[in-house]
Design a protein around this motif. Structure first.
Motif, PDB file in Angstrom:
ATOM      1  N   VAL A 172       0.850  -1.202   0.000  1.00  0.00           N
ATOM      2  CA  VAL A 172       0.000   0.000   0.000  1.00  0.00           C
ATOM      3  C   VAL A 172       0.888   1.256   0.000  1.00  0.00           C
ATOM      4  N   THR A 204       2.796   1.692  -3.462  1.00  0.00           N
ATOM      5  CA  THR A 204       1.993   2.114  -4.617  1.00  0.00           C
ATOM      6  C   THR A 204       1.532   3.558  -4.487  1.00  0.00           C
ATOM      7  N   LYS A 205       1.475   4.056  -3.251  1.00  0.00           N
ATOM      8  CA  LYS A 205       1.141   5.487  -3.094  1.00  0.00           C
ATOM      9  C   LYS A 205       2.304   6.361  -3.552  1.00  0.00           C
ATOM     10  N   SER A 218      -1.173   3.849  -7.162  1.00  0.00           N
ATOM     11  CA  SER A 218      -2.298   3.469  -6.300  1.00  0.00           C
ATOM     12  C   SER A 218      -3.620   4.039  -6.804  1.00  0.00           C
ATOM     13  N   GLN A 228      -7.317   1.402 -10.701  1.00  0.00           N
ATOM     14  CA  GLN A 228      -8.289   0.545 -10.025  1.00  0.00           C
ATOM     15  C   GLN A 228      -7.882  -0.927 -10.013  1.00  0.00           C
ATOM     16  N   ARG A 284      -5.801  -1.182  -7.035  1.00  0.00           N
ATOM     17  CA  ARG A 284      -6.585  -0.966  -5.802  1.00  0.00           C
ATOM     18  C   ARG A 284      -7.377  -2.221  -5.453  1.00  0.00           C
ATOM     19  N   HIS A 285      -7.996  -2.816  -6.473  1.00  0.00           N
ATOM     20  CA  HIS A 285      -8.788  -4.007  -6.209  1.00  0.00           C
ATOM     21  C   HIS A 285      -7.899  -5.194  -5.839  1.00  0.00           C
ATOM     22  N   MET A 293      -5.160  -4.984  -4.181  1.00  0.00           N
ATOM     23  CA  MET A 293      -4.782  -4.787  -2.777  1.00  0.00           C
ATOM     24  C   MET A 293      -5.966  -5.045  -1.836  1.00  0.00           C
ATOM     25  N   ALA A 294      -7.176  -4.720  -2.304  1.00  0.00           N
ATOM     26  CA  ALA A 294      -8.365  -5.045  -1.492  1.00  0.00           C
ATOM     27  C   ALA A 294      -8.455  -6.561  -1.315  1.00  0.00           C
ATOM     28  N   ASP A 295      -8.172  -7.305  -2.389  1.00  0.00           N
ATOM     29  CA  ASP A 295      -8.214  -8.767  -2.302  1.00  0.00           C
ATOM     30  C   ASP A 295      -7.116  -9.302  -1.394  1.00  0.00           C
ATOM     31  N   PHE A 322      -5.955  -7.738   1.193  1.00  0.00           N
ATOM     32  CA  PHE A 322      -6.455  -7.447   2.538  1.00  0.00           C
ATOM     33  C   PHE A 322      -7.507  -8.472   2.974  1.00  0.00           C
TER      34      PHE A 322
END
Lengths: 395, 378
Positions: B260, B263-264, B274, B277, B280-281, B283-285, B287
């Motif tokens: 995270v 990527t920022k 970051s 999308q 982002r998705h 990284m959501a996965d 998490f």
């Protein structure tokens, strides 16, 4: 009362009141909705008992149960195949009115909702506003003491059975799209409203499109202030996403798969439950279901301690719906061609004819088909991933 | 089941987090890994002084009476900081075996030293051509009178290079493939006839090949009942798997955080990557998988501590899920870091290697899925 005694009390009630017809309606559920008449019959029985809205504050008709007791009640109802109650009024509008409604609105609408006299549907999505809900364009223009509403709402579940609808409407085009939205309550029998059914992939009607053509609604039906509807809607969406308990659904699905696997044969003539590829695949999904079960318990623990589930409810929505879909796929593969007969009449609780296939095969295909919607409604899986990226990971 | 940490448990977690974040940064860790020593004895001594080594032993033998939950809390933090010191091998595994199976005399000789940081233990069970089935052990020893004679060899004995004592799993009866007839024997690593070839592993830890030729050991060195080693091992293996999985969860959470952050900061096409999308998705996965593992980890620790009927089922689910989630998270952490993620310079790849090492121990994903399936049918 300890939890075991409470569970016994719930079971005794279910044994007494859940008739074979009502149970049949629950068994035949192939989506989050059960047969409408059975649903309302069960609603009225629970209302008589005082158990129709366990999640509401006691002062408004809730039961005063602990979180554990509410969970036990939900579990026992589902496992004994009670038809699911409609969530639009009890789970969504009710908590929202309690939070944002005026005293008059609460006094008028909540008792009618509890008794089942009013049946509510939810007017959020529009043909041009789905995941981007704030871009909605159904307009409400002030005219004296009324609003004039024009536009249309879509994916309105059970609008054909509802006598009321709560809507998000555009009352201003100034500023950010979110800033010009209001929340309003509408009678479905008002002049200018028409309901068009939408036939789903399973051949039945759950969804509708609702058209508003110069519909006149009193300003008093506004909930909250004009142009503050977005805040109200967001509060409500939390209930739509976080309130669901996926574990109980998964347990029912797993029980069904185990039954299928112990009666159906694979290509080698062995029972599916002895097929190692099947077992590995089923185990992989079941592991995720178990992980979600403990995640739901973590959330319950946090709630019990006065905390907030936060974005973990987005996680549950994603994993809960996707895991359910993977179970559907496994069922389809076990049943093979037996899932194909299209016997729509047999899905009605009062069907008395002859079934073409086994009971568990009857519902397999419609469940599989209908469950594709689970990752779309209530904030799509992609929107939920956006929420996690933004709110949890700070991306 | 509802897990609420006690004040002591919260303090353990906080102290481990604070000490390691301040004193075990990645650069310090790499210095240890690249040195000639097997681990850092100064760090190890501090772990002893902080009470970490004593934490999970019974009070009678000088411990603090901690259980699976304490093991989990500490292991998770060791995973976050990629600690190479052999906590798992010496304390979670070796120490618990000695504590559960040794005579009072052996306990007082070895456990006191272990808890104070002066004894390293290795568990020698692997032989060539088998994976994680301990019943596959073939090395046999002959018992005569009150002594036992060892001949044979053991491969990839983790912490073997550092070990002062080796717990050797061998056969005193039965045949390869049978669970009965296995015995666990405590052997001094520098006993006559015991030869080791030391090396490091890809994840920065130490190991050795052991060969035993006519190594003579008193029968009193058999831990537990002769021929019933599996009974002694079962609860320790369970706790051990939990510990490794908790370490993996710590590593995964560090990978999610690092990815995270990276990527920022990383800019391409004129903006932080970051913002894309697809990333982002992803990284959501990552998490989501991390939190699912964490839920299973907490449940397993609780169930092991409460001897719950579902403890082994949950443990199998945890190890299987950690295997797939660990790979998913580590692979994507490298992918999202791009080229730099494939280098020795960045810590990302070192987490990846530790996760791969954990996945290679005590049963693969397939093994634990099969076990889960078998236990669910009961």
């Amino acid at each position: 009362m300890n939890d075991n005694n409470f569970r016994a009390e719930v079971r005794a009630f279910l044994q007494e009141e859940l008739t074979p017809e009502l149970k049949r309606a629950g068994e035949l559920m192939t989506s989050v909705f059960a047969d409408f008449d059975a649903t309302m019959a069960w609603h009225r029985k629970l209302y008589q008992k005082g158990w129709v809205a366990p999640d509401w504050p006691e002062a408004y008709g809730g039961t005063g149960w602990t979180l554990n007791q509410r969970y036990i009640f939900q579990e026992e109802c589902k496992l004994s195949n009670a038809p699911a109650l409609l969530p639009m009024g009890l789970q969504m509008l009710g908590p929202m009115l309690i939070h944002y409604g005026s005293d008059e609105q609460k006094a008028h609408y909540l008792p009618r909702l509890l008794s089942g006299e009013d049946v509510w549907c939810q007017g959020y999505s529009e043909p041009g506003a789905g995941s981007d809900l704030a871009s909605l364009s159904t307009s409400a223009v002030r005219d004296g003491d009324d609003y004039l509403i024009n536009g249309s709402k879509i994916w309105t579940s059970y609008a054909q059975h509802s006598n009321k609808i709560f809507c998000l409407v555009r009352t201003s085009k100034e500023g950010a799209p979110q800033a010009g939205i209001s929340f309003i309550l509408v009678d479905m029998d008002t002049d200018g409203i028409t309901v068009e059914p939408i036939v789903g992939l399973d051949g039945r009607v759950e969804q509708c499109q609702v058209f508003f053509d110069g519909v006149r609604v009193p300003v008093a039906n506004l909930v909250g202030e004009e142009n503050q509807g977005w805040e109200v809607a967001k509060y409500l969406l939390e209930f739509e996403r976080g309130g669901h308990n996926f574990t109980i659904d998964h347990k029912k699905q797993m029980a069904k798969i185990r039954k299928q696997a112990s009666e159906e044969y694979d290509a080698d003539g062995c029972l599916w439950r002895d097929n190692s590829v099947f077992n590995a695949r089923f185990a992989e999904v079941a592991v995720d279901a178990l992980a979600l079960e403990y995640t739901e318990l973590r959330i319950k623990g946090a709630l019990n301690a006065g905390g907030n589930p936060g974005a973990l409810s987005s996680l549950c929505k994603i994993v809960g719906t996707e895991t359910g879909q993977r179970f559907n796929e496994i069922s389809m593969d076990i049943l093979g061609p037996q899932a194909l007969p299209f016997q729509i009449a047999a899905l009605e609780p009062d069907f008395e004819g002859e079934l073409i296939v086994a009971d568990y095969a009857l519902t397999c295909m419609p469940e599989y088909i209908n469950n594709r919607a689970a990752t779309i409604y209530g904030g799509s899986a992609e929107i939920q991933r956006d929420i996690i990226a933004k709110r949890v990971l700070g991306l | 089941m509802y897990i609420e940490f006690s004040e002591e448990q919260r303090m353990l977690k906080e102290s481990a987090e604070k000490y390691l974040n301040e004193n075990y940064e990645f650069e310090a860790r790499q210095k240890i890994v690249k040195s000639d020593s097997n681990y850092c004895s100064t760090q190890w001594q501090t772990f002893a002084d902080l009470g970490w080594l004593a934490m999970t032993f019974a009070e009678e033998v000088g411990g603090f009476g901690g259980g699976a939950l304490e093991t989990m809390l500490l292991s998770e933090q060791l995973g976050v900081n990629l600690v190479v010191e052999p906590y798992f091998e010496t304390v979670v595994f070796g120490g618990q075996l000695i504590s559960a199976g040794a005579s009072d005399e052996i306990k007082s000789r070895y456990l006191d030293a272990l808890i104070s940081g002066h004894c390293q233990v290795a568990f020698a069970w692997s032989e060539t051509k088998h994976h994680h089935a301990m019943s596959d052990v073939a090395m046999a020893a002959s018992v005569s009178g009150d002594s036992i004679l060892l001949n044979g060899s053991k491969t990839v004995v983790l912490n073997g290079a550092a070990a002062d004592v080796v717990l050797v799993l061998l056969r005193t009866a039965g045949e390869r493939g049978q669970s009965d007839g296995l015995s666990l024997v405590l052997v001094d690593a520098d006993a006559e006839g015991c030869v080791r070839r030391s090396y490091k592993t890809y994840d920065g830890r130490n190991a050795a090949e052991f060969s035993f030729s006519n190594v003579n050991v008193p029968l009193a060195n058999v831990l537990g009942e002769q021929g019933s080693a599996m009974e002694l091992l079962a609860p320790v293996v369970n706790r051990g798997i939990l510990s490794l999985c908790a370490e993996a969860v710590g590593a995964m959470s560090a990978l999610v955080d690092a990815t995270v952050d990276y990527t920022k900061q990383r800019k391409q096409f004129g903006r932080s990557i970051s913002r894309f999308q697809v990333l982002r998705h992803r990284m959501a996965d990552m998490f989501i998988d991390l939190e699912l593992c964490r839920s299973l980890m907490l449940a397993t620790a609780w169930k092991l501590d409460h001897s719950d009927a579902d403890a082994e089922l949950t443990l199998a689910a945890l190890k299987a899920k950690v295997a797939s989630a660990g790979k998913f998270i580590a692979h994507n952490a490298i992918q999202l870091h791009g080229g730099i993620g494939t280098t020795d310079e960045l810590k990302i790849g070192h987490y990846f290697k530790r996760i791969a090492a954990i996945n290679s121990q005590f049963g693969s994903r397939d093994f634990h899925l099969a076990r889960f399936a078998q236990l669910s049918q009961k």
